[in-house]
Design an enzyme around this catalytic site. Structure first.
Site, PDB file in Angstrom:
ATOM      1  N   ASP A   1       0.810  -1.214   0.000  1.00 11.26           N
ATOM      2  CA  ASP A   1       0.000   0.000   0.000  1.00 11.26           C
ATOM      3  C   ASP A   1       0.845   1.267   0.000  1.00 11.26           C
ATOM      4  O   ASP A   1       0.307   2.379  -0.021  1.00 11.26           O
ATOM      5  CB  ASP A   1      -0.909   0.016   1.235  1.00 11.26           C
ATOM      6  CG  ASP A   1      -0.126  -0.156   2.529  1.00 11.26           C
ATOM      7  OD1 ASP A   1       0.426  -1.250   2.742  1.00 11.26           O
ATOM      8  OD2 ASP A   1      -0.063   0.799   3.324  1.00 11.26           O
TER       9      ASP A   1
ATOM     10  N   TYR B   1      -0.218   1.459  15.390  1.00  9.37           N
ATOM     11  CA  TYR B   1       1.139   1.872  15.748  1.00  9.37           C
ATOM     12  C   TYR B   1       1.109   3.020  16.759  1.00  9.37           C
ATOM     13  O   TYR B   1       0.177   3.832  16.763  1.00  9.37           O
ATOM     14  CB  TYR B   1       1.898   2.366  14.509  1.00  9.37           C
ATOM     15  CG  TYR B   1       1.958   1.370  13.389  1.00  9.37           C
ATOM     16  CD1 TYR B   1       2.919   0.365  13.377  1.00  9.37           C
ATOM     17  CD2 TYR B   1       1.063   1.432  12.328  1.00  9.37           C
ATOM     18  CE1 TYR B   1       2.980  -0.552  12.338  1.00  9.37           C
ATOM     19  CE2 TYR B   1       1.117   0.522  11.293  1.00  9.37           C
ATOM     20  CZ  TYR B   1       2.082  -0.473  11.300  1.00  9.37           C
ATOM     21  OH  TYR B   1       2.126  -1.377  10.274  1.00  9.37           O
TER      22      TYR B   1
ATOM     23  N   LYS C   1      -1.321  -6.050  13.413  1.00 11.57           N
ATOM     24  CA  LYS C   1       0.058  -5.776  13.000  1.00 11.57           C
ATOM     25  C   LYS C   1       0.544  -4.561  13.768  1.00 11.57           C
ATOM     26  O   LYS C   1      -0.138  -3.534  13.838  1.00 11.57           O
ATOM     27  CB  LYS C   1       0.118  -5.491  11.498  1.00 11.57           C
ATOM     28  CG  LYS C   1       1.482  -5.002  11.005  1.00 11.57           C
ATOM     29  CD  LYS C   1       1.393  -4.450   9.593  1.00 11.57           C
ATOM     30  CE  LYS C   1       2.718  -3.826   9.152  1.00 11.57           C
ATOM     31  NZ  LYS C   1       2.600  -3.130   7.846  1.00 11.57           N
TER      32      LYS C   1
END
Length: 288
Positions: free
Chosen positions: A27, A147, A178
């Site tokens: 991406d 994140y 992730k």
């Protein structure tokens, strides 16, 4: 039926059927610019599939352009979030697709990006929750890419912070998450121990360190997979690198058999074997 649909799609995300995953995010063409010249795109995909990637992650426009035969042995994940390096706030992610579009494109899963600690954290969390609800409606697996990024983050490698993030993903409805790795890397085991869903370790920017050694250490920490983009598609031989990582993730030995010892996995030519977490912990912090 919808629960069965999600179960079937989750099964397709792991080629070996061992609930371990090697995804290659592609991406970055939205966030950073072209990965390869347009004429080489299909060749890159074929190299990733030939190497044994469990899935690729692309935006909806790329998914529309895929030749179906390329992904006959590789799952398709459609990424629903976007931002560019030109934005006033590069940590602000917005939704640019939805689950229904991904279903029409034949996706096996969707992914959503959330930056905890950013100025727009609240909206990104709301987006994740909304996508999770739609995924439940349609039986679609959801990968949260979450994140610690933004002005409120002091140490993005803090295991306690990362443990918090993976629980945010789980609590808001993700099927797997992730995130970045903790440092020192052996403390990633603490993050995994607190996660009720599978944890996939991000690969990070190319920094010259050994990716197979990194992958071995990450999987030894208890992660159930890797999601590596830049360090694969910028490599001289993506297919051989993916093959080495797939062997690590799925615990395959040199004869192709599976083993409980990820340290015995095969490596691309020129590499070395039996890389331990302790060995890897000496490598620099910019790995993921």
């Amino acid at each position: 039926m919808l629960k069965t649909g999600k179960s079937l799609r989750l099964r397709r995300l792991s080629l070996a059927g061992d609930d371990r995953y090697l995804f290659v995010p592609l991406d970055h063409s939205v966030s950073d610019g072209p990965l390869v010249p347009a004429g080489q795109w299909d060749n890159l995909l074929r190299a990733l599939v030939a190497g044994g990637a469990d899935g690729i992650i692309v935006h909806k426009g790329r998914a529309r352009a895929l030749a179906p035969e390329i992904l006959k042995s590789c799952a398709l994940v459609v990424h629903l979030s976007a931002s560019t390096a030109c934005a006033a706030d590069v940590d602000a992610k917005v939704l640019v697709g939805d689950v229904e579009e991904a279903l029409r494109l034949g996706a096996d899963a969707v992914s959503v990006h959330v930056n905890i600690g950013s100025e727009t954290e609240s909206r990104q969390l709301a987006d994740l929750g909304a996508v999770a609800r739609s995924c439940d409606d349609w039986g679609m697996p959801l990968i949260a890419m979450i994140y610690p990024r933004g002005p409120r983050i002091d140490n993005p490698r803090d295991p306690a912070l990362l443990a918090h993030l993976v629980n945010v993903a789980a609590d808001l409805g993700a099927d797997m998450v992730k995130t970045s790795v903790a440092l020192p890397l052996e403390r990633m085991a603490e993050v995994v121990a607190h996660s009720p869903i599978p944890v996939l370790a991000a690969g990070g920017s190319p920094d010259g360190s050994d990716l197979i050694e990194y992958g071995t250490a990450v999987m030894a920490s208890g992660c159930q997979g890797l999601a590596v983009g830049r360090r694969i598609f910028s490599a001289p031989s993506p297919a051989s690198l993916v093959a080495g990582l797939a062997a690590v993730v799925h615990r395959r030995g040199v004869d192709g058999s599976t083993s409980g010892d990820a340290g015995q996995a095969t490596r691309p030519a020129g590499g070395t074997d039996d890389m331990s977490m302790t060995h890897y912990s000496t490598i620099g912090a910019g790995v993921a």
